[in-house]
Design a protein around this motif. Structure first.
Motif, short mmCIF file in Angstrom:
data_model
loop_
_atom_site.label_atom_id
_atom_site.label_comp_id
_atom_site.label_asym_id
_atom_site.label_seq_id
_atom_site.Cartn_x
_atom_site.Cartn_y
_atom_site.Cartn_z
N HIS A 27 0.82 -1.21 0.00
CA HIS A 27 0.00 0.00 0.00
C HIS A 27 0.86 1.26 0.00
O HIS A 27 0.57 2.22 -0.70
CB HIS A 27 -0.92 -0.01 1.23
CG HIS A 27 -1.86 1.13 1.32
ND1 HIS A 27 -2.92 1.28 0.47
CD2 HIS A 27 -1.90 2.19 2.16
CE1 HIS A 27 -3.58 2.38 0.78
NE2 HIS A 27 -2.97 2.95 1.80
N ARG A 28 1.96 1.25 0.79
CA ARG A 28 2.78 2.43 0.94
C ARG A 28 4.19 2.06 1.37
O ARG A 28 4.39 1.05 2.02
CB ARG A 28 2.18 3.31 2.03
CG ARG A 28 2.10 4.75 1.69
CD ARG A 28 1.42 5.54 2.78
NE ARG A 28 0.26 6.17 2.18
CZ ARG A 28 -0.91 6.29 2.76
NH1 ARG A 28 -1.11 5.84 3.97
NH2 ARG A 28 -1.88 6.88 2.15
N TYR B 174 7.43 3.66 3.59
CA TYR B 174 7.81 4.69 4.56
C TYR B 174 9.30 4.57 4.81
O TYR B 174 9.86 3.48 4.76
CB TYR B 174 7.11 4.48 5.91
CG TYR B 174 5.61 4.59 5.85
CD1 TYR B 174 4.99 5.82 5.82
CD2 TYR B 174 4.82 3.46 5.87
CE1 TYR B 174 3.61 5.92 5.78
CE2 TYR B 174 3.44 3.54 5.84
CZ TYR B 174 2.84 4.78 5.81
OH TYR B 174 1.48 4.88 5.77
#
Length: 80
Positions: free
Chosen positions: A60-61, A63
């Motif tokens: 999803h992402r 970081y």
């Protein structure tokens, strides 16, 4: 109560041994984070680097650093 396994470790010593290693952290919500474990405290608050967030098994992402509050953690596992 002993299970006969002399290699038994308590959770805090296991976590101390895997600092700097890749881990998977699953939250109570089902979201999964994979990254390098940087620190963990007695409340299971976790700091990760190079973190990837997976929702429903899909990336999803990404970081750089991620901090997870301990009361949200279902489990932490060391990745191979």
């Amino acid at each position: 109560m002993e299970n006969g396994n002399s290699d038994t470790k308590d959770p805090s010593s296991f976590l101390a041994e895997i600092i700097g290693a890749p881990v998977t952290v699953k939250l109570n919500s089902g979201i999964v984070y994979k990254g390098e474990l940087q620190s963990v405290d007695g409340y299971m608050n976790i700091a990760l680097e190079q973190t990837k967030e997976f929702v429903n098994g899909k990336l999803h992402r990404n970081y750089g650093d991620a901090f997870v509050r301990g009361n949200n953690v279902m489990y932490i596992s060391a990745d191979p």
